[in-house]
Design a protein around this motif. Structure first.
Motif, PDB file in Angstrom:
ATOM      1  N   CYS A  32     -21.328 -64.275 -30.145  1.00  0.00           N
ATOM      2  CA  CYS A  32     -21.315 -65.398 -29.210  1.00  0.00           C
ATOM      3  C   CYS A  32     -22.421 -65.217 -28.178  1.00  0.00           C
ATOM      4  CB  CYS A  32     -19.959 -65.472 -28.518  1.00  0.00           C
ATOM      5  SG  CYS A  32     -19.774 -66.899 -27.432  1.00  0.00           S
ATOM      6  N   ILE A  33     -23.107 -66.308 -27.838  1.00  0.00           N
ATOM      7  CA  ILE A  33     -24.114 -66.331 -26.777  1.00  0.00           C
ATOM      8  C   ILE A  33     -23.589 -67.184 -25.640  1.00  0.00           C
ATOM      9  CG2 ILE A  33     -26.411 -67.161 -26.121  1.00  0.00           C
ATOM     10  CD1 ILE A  33     -27.324 -66.558 -28.963  1.00  0.00           C
ATOM     11  N   THR A  34     -23.774 -66.720 -24.407  1.00  0.00           N
ATOM     12  CA  THR A  34     -23.365 -67.514 -23.250  1.00  0.00           C
ATOM     13  C   THR A  34     -24.390 -67.406 -22.133  1.00  0.00           C
ATOM     14  OG1 THR A  34     -21.571 -67.935 -21.675  1.00  0.00           O
ATOM     15  CG2 THR A  34     -21.976 -65.634 -22.252  1.00  0.00           C
ATOM     16  N   THR A  35     -24.535 -68.482 -21.374  1.00  0.00           N
ATOM     17  CA  THR A  35     -25.395 -68.512 -20.208  1.00  0.00           C
ATOM     18  C   THR A  35     -24.751 -69.412 -19.167  1.00  0.00           C
ATOM     19  OG1 THR A  35     -27.673 -68.786 -19.426  1.00  0.00           O
ATOM     20  CG2 THR A  35     -26.853 -70.420 -21.017  1.00  0.00           C
ATOM     21  N   PHE A  36     -25.420 -69.583 -18.011  1.00  0.00           N
ATOM     22  CA  PHE A  36     -24.797 -70.264 -16.875  1.00  0.00           C
ATOM     23  C   PHE A  36     -25.391 -71.645 -16.596  1.00  0.00           C
ATOM     24  CE2 PHE A  36     -24.399 -65.733 -16.492  1.00  0.00           C
ATOM     25  CZ  PHE A  36     -23.080 -65.548 -16.131  1.00  0.00           C
ATOM     26  N   SER A  37     -26.381 -72.047 -17.361  1.00  0.00           N
ATOM     27  CA  SER A  37     -27.024 -73.343 -17.173  1.00  0.00           C
ATOM     28  C   SER A  37     -26.437 -74.377 -18.122  1.00  0.00           C
ATOM     29  CB  SER A  37     -28.537 -73.218 -17.423  1.00  0.00           C
ATOM     30  OG  SER A  37     -29.125 -74.498 -17.577  1.00  0.00           O
ATOM     31  N   ALA A  38     -25.766 -75.370 -17.560  1.00  0.00           N
ATOM     32  CA  ALA A  38     -25.194 -76.438 -18.382  1.00  0.00           C
ATOM     33  C   ALA A  38     -26.287 -77.197 -19.123  1.00  0.00           C
ATOM     34  CB  ALA A  38     -24.387 -77.394 -17.507  1.00  0.00           C
ATOM     35  N   ASP A  39     -27.450 -77.384 -18.487  1.00  0.00           N
ATOM     36  CA  ASP A  39     -28.556 -78.081 -19.143  1.00  0.00           C
ATOM     37  C   ASP A  39     -29.016 -77.330 -20.388  1.00  0.00           C
ATOM     38  OD1 ASP A  39     -28.552 -80.100 -17.303  1.00  0.00           O
ATOM     39  OD2 ASP A  39     -30.224 -79.327 -16.121  1.00  0.00           O
ATOM     40  N   MET A  40     -29.059 -76.002 -20.303  1.00  0.00           N
ATOM     41  CA  MET A  40     -29.479 -75.216 -21.461  1.00  0.00           C
ATOM     42  C   MET A  40     -28.490 -75.354 -22.611  1.00  0.00           C
ATOM     43  SD  MET A  40     -31.121 -71.590 -20.322  1.00  0.00           S
ATOM     44  CE  MET A  40     -32.496 -71.479 -19.171  1.00  0.00           C
ATOM     45  N   ILE A  41     -27.207 -75.272 -22.292  1.00  0.00           N
ATOM     46  CA  ILE A  41     -26.192 -75.397 -23.341  1.00  0.00           C
ATOM     47  C   ILE A  41     -26.250 -76.776 -23.987  1.00  0.00           C
ATOM     48  CG2 ILE A  41     -23.713 -75.424 -23.811  1.00  0.00           C
ATOM     49  CD1 ILE A  41     -24.764 -72.631 -23.328  1.00  0.00           C
ATOM     50  N   ASP A  42     -26.370 -77.812 -23.169  1.00  0.00           N
ATOM     51  CA  ASP A  42     -26.441 -79.177 -23.704  1.00  0.00           C
ATOM     52  C   ASP A  42     -27.684 -79.361 -24.574  1.00  0.00           C
ATOM     53  OD1 ASP A  42     -24.124 -79.758 -22.359  1.00  0.00           O
ATOM     54  OD2 ASP A  42     -25.107 -80.802 -20.698  1.00  0.00           O
ATOM     55  N   ARG A  43     -28.810 -78.858 -24.093  1.00  0.00           N
ATOM     56  CA  ARG A  43     -30.058 -79.019 -24.834  1.00  0.00           C
ATOM     57  C   ARG A  43     -30.004 -78.248 -26.150  1.00  0.00           C
ATOM     58  NH1 ARG A  43     -35.800 -78.430 -21.831  1.00  0.00           N
ATOM     59  NH2 ARG A  43     -34.749 -80.040 -20.591  1.00  0.00           N
ATOM     60  N   LEU A  44     -29.422 -77.067 -26.118  1.00  0.00           N
ATOM     61  CA  LEU A  44     -29.306 -76.266 -27.339  1.00  0.00           C
ATOM     62  C   LEU A  44     -28.417 -76.961 -28.360  1.00  0.00           C
ATOM     63  CD1 LEU A  44     -29.843 -73.596 -28.856  1.00  0.00           C
ATOM     64  CD2 LEU A  44     -27.772 -72.712 -27.773  1.00  0.00           C
ATOM     65  N   PRO A  64     -16.914 -76.937 -23.782  1.00  0.00           N
ATOM     66  CA  PRO A  64     -16.978 -76.902 -25.248  1.00  0.00           C
ATOM     67  C   PRO A  64     -17.576 -75.590 -25.742  1.00  0.00           C
ATOM     68  CG  PRO A  64     -18.712 -78.294 -24.366  1.00  0.00           C
ATOM     69  CD  PRO A  64     -17.847 -77.917 -23.199  1.00  0.00           C
ATOM     70  N   VAL A  65     -17.096 -75.133 -26.872  1.00  0.00           N
ATOM     71  CA  VAL A  65     -17.676 -73.993 -27.578  1.00  0.00           C
ATOM     72  C   VAL A  65     -18.324 -74.546 -28.841  1.00  0.00           C
ATOM     73  CG1 VAL A  65     -17.246 -71.762 -28.672  1.00  0.00           C
ATOM     74  CG2 VAL A  65     -15.862 -72.468 -26.695  1.00  0.00           C
ATOM     75  N   TYR A  66     -19.628 -74.290 -29.001  1.00  0.00           N
ATOM     76  CA  TYR A  66     -20.370 -74.824 -30.138  1.00  0.00           C
ATOM     77  C   TYR A  66     -20.657 -73.732 -31.164  1.00  0.00           C
ATOM     78  CZ  TYR A  66     -21.377 -78.761 -27.009  1.00  0.00           C
ATOM     79  OH  TYR A  66     -21.272 -79.825 -26.153  1.00  0.00           O
ATOM     80  N   GLU A  67     -20.824 -74.163 -32.403  1.00  0.00           N
ATOM     81  CA  GLU A  67     -21.337 -73.269 -33.444  1.00  0.00           C
ATOM     82  C   GLU A  67     -22.763 -73.685 -33.766  1.00  0.00           C
ATOM     83  OE1 GLU A  67     -20.815 -72.873 -38.153  1.00  0.00           O
ATOM     84  OE2 GLU A  67     -18.946 -72.423 -37.056  1.00  0.00           O
ATOM     85  N   ILE A  68     -23.673 -72.706 -33.705  1.00  0.00           N
ATOM     86  CA  ILE A  68     -25.083 -72.917 -34.016  1.00  0.00           C
ATOM     87  C   ILE A  68     -25.448 -71.991 -35.169  1.00  0.00           C
ATOM     88  CG2 ILE A  68     -27.446 -72.799 -33.102  1.00  0.00           C
ATOM     89  CD1 ILE A  68     -25.834 -74.832 -31.606  1.00  0.00           C
ATOM     90  N   ARG A  69     -26.349 -72.421 -36.036  1.00  0.00           N
ATOM     91  CA  ARG A  69     -26.856 -71.538 -37.090  1.00  0.00           C
ATOM     92  C   ARG A  69     -28.276 -71.104 -36.740  1.00  0.00           C
ATOM     93  NH1 ARG A  69     -24.094 -70.744 -41.684  1.00  0.00           N
ATOM     94  NH2 ARG A  69     -22.174 -71.972 -41.962  1.00  0.00           N
ATOM     95  N   TYR A  70     -28.482 -69.794 -36.828  1.00  0.00           N
ATOM     96  CA  TYR A  70     -29.809 -69.238 -36.545  1.00  0.00           C
ATOM     97  C   TYR A  70     -30.022 -68.028 -37.455  1.00  0.00           C
ATOM     98  CZ  TYR A  70     -33.784 -67.267 -34.004  1.00  0.00           C
ATOM     99  OH  TYR A  70     -35.031 -66.774 -33.664  1.00  0.00           O
ATOM    100  N   GLY A  71     -31.143 -68.012 -38.160  1.00  0.00           N
ATOM    101  CA  GLY A  71     -31.443 -66.896 -39.037  1.00  0.00           C
ATOM    102  C   GLY A  71     -30.398 -66.663 -40.100  1.00  0.00           C
ATOM    103  N   TYR A 235     -32.848 -73.431 -12.681  1.00  0.00           N
ATOM    104  CA  TYR A 235     -32.069 -72.424 -13.424  1.00  0.00           C
ATOM    105  C   TYR A 235     -32.723 -71.994 -14.735  1.00  0.00           C
ATOM    106  CZ  TYR A 235     -28.574 -74.016 -10.091  1.00  0.00           C
ATOM    107  OH  TYR A 235     -27.929 -74.377  -8.933  1.00  0.00           O
ATOM    108  N   GLY A 236     -34.059 -71.994 -14.756  1.00  0.00           N
ATOM    109  CA  GLY A 236     -34.768 -71.475 -15.916  1.00  0.00           C
ATOM    110  C   GLY A 236     -34.998 -72.444 -17.042  1.00  0.00           C
ATOM    111  N   ILE A 237     -34.680 -73.715 -16.857  1.00  0.00           N
ATOM    112  CA  ILE A 237     -34.770 -74.680 -17.953  1.00  0.00           C
ATOM    113  C   ILE A 237     -36.206 -74.828 -18.469  1.00  0.00           C
ATOM    114  CG2 ILE A 237     -35.112 -76.723 -16.519  1.00  0.00           C
ATOM    115  CD1 ILE A 237     -32.847 -76.464 -19.642  1.00  0.00           C
ATOM    116  N   ARG A 238     -37.199 -74.568 -17.623  1.00  0.00           N
ATOM    117  CA  ARG A 238     -38.602 -74.681 -18.031  1.00  0.00           C
ATOM    118  C   ARG A 238     -38.918 -73.716 -19.179  1.00  0.00           C
ATOM    119  NH1 ARG A 238     -42.699 -73.396 -13.376  1.00  0.00           N
ATOM    120  NH2 ARG A 238     -41.214 -74.782 -12.336  1.00  0.00           N
TER     121      ARG A 238
END
Length: 254
Positions: A32-44, A64-71, A235-238
């Motif tokens: 599981c990956i987690t961060t504190f920026s709602a914009d980052m989670i939404d964009r991802l 929400p908890v999302y499932e993402i596929r990577y690698g 919050y690092g979105i750049r």
């Protein structure tokens, strides 16, 4: 105060446990990956076709908890709430759902600009100036990251071609009580950064025996006599893609 912060109860179960209120999800992603920026989670979630697989619920609203596929790997992603107690509760609940390994990242205040400039911060230890960690680990001034997790992060940074600095961070509960005298004391201890969750997250994951990697990136600056907000508002979105790439590589390596 000694009765609160020095009286650690090592019992593995409490009156209320995460598994009493959270249902384990069959086939939940291992990492599981987690961060504190709602914009980052939404964009991802939008950019990588994130599939909602669960929710973390509280009086503040549902996350929400999302499932993402990577690698070729299934990875869960969710938003952590700011502050040690809320962050710790979220980690406890995601572990109860079925997460076995966790990557966390977020922004921080910079205490040593010359050391941190344009670098990812690899916290090797955290000063425990918050209350949550004392309920998970015996009292101590600092808590140390696992060497294996630090090495995974360093190797992932090298793979991504990112510069980094290793050092100590200061975790505090009181963002509006970072006085000049305390800031100077933390600098003298060797702290590169200040944030609100690191020591508690280390304590929770070590208590639950969950492999855990975390990294920080600078936002506001406290290295001078005056506070400088700098990139705190975004919050690092750049650098969203840069941070997410590193988080995903850590997730694959865990």
């Amino acid at each position: 105060m000694a009765t609160i912060f020095e009286r650690w109860d090592s019992a593995k179960t409490a009156l209320i446990n995460p598994w009493n209120v959270i249902e384990e999800k069959p086939d939940f992603p291992e990492v599981c990956i987690t961060t504190f920026s709602a914009d980052m989670i939404d964009r991802l979630a939008e950019s990588r076709d994130g599939k909602k697989i669960a929710e973390l619920c509280s009086a503040n609203g549902n996350l929400p908890v999302y499932e993402i596929r990577y690698g070729g790997k299934r990875i869960a992603v969710f938003l952590s709430r700011v502050g040690a107690p809320a962050c710790a509760a979220g980690l406890e609940e995601i572990i109860a759902m079925g997460a076995k390994k966790i990557v966390m990242f977020g922004c921080c205040g910079v205490l040593n600009q010359s050391a941190v400039q344009d670098k990812i911060i690899v916290p090797v230890s955290a000063v425990r100036d918050e209350g949550t960690s004392y309920h998970y680990m015996p009292a101590s001034e600092e808590i140390h990251a696992e060497t294996s997790s630090v090495n995974i992060l360093k190797n992932s940074l090298k793979k991504c071609g990112m510069s980094y600095v290793t050092g100590k961070t200061w975790t505090t509960d009181a963002v509006y009580r970072e006085t000049q005298s305390v800031i100077e004391e933390r600098r003298e201890q060797g702290c590169l950064a200040v944030e609100m969750e690191c020591s508690a997250a280390l304590a929770v994951t070590q208590f639950r025996k969950i492999p855990f990697v975390q990294f920080l990136y600078g936002a506001d600056h406290l290295h001078a006599d005056r506070w400088e907000q700098r990139d705190l508002a975004e919050y690092g979105i750049r650098n969203f893609k840069k941070y997410m790439q590193l988080a995903f590589e850590c997730a694959l390596a865990l």
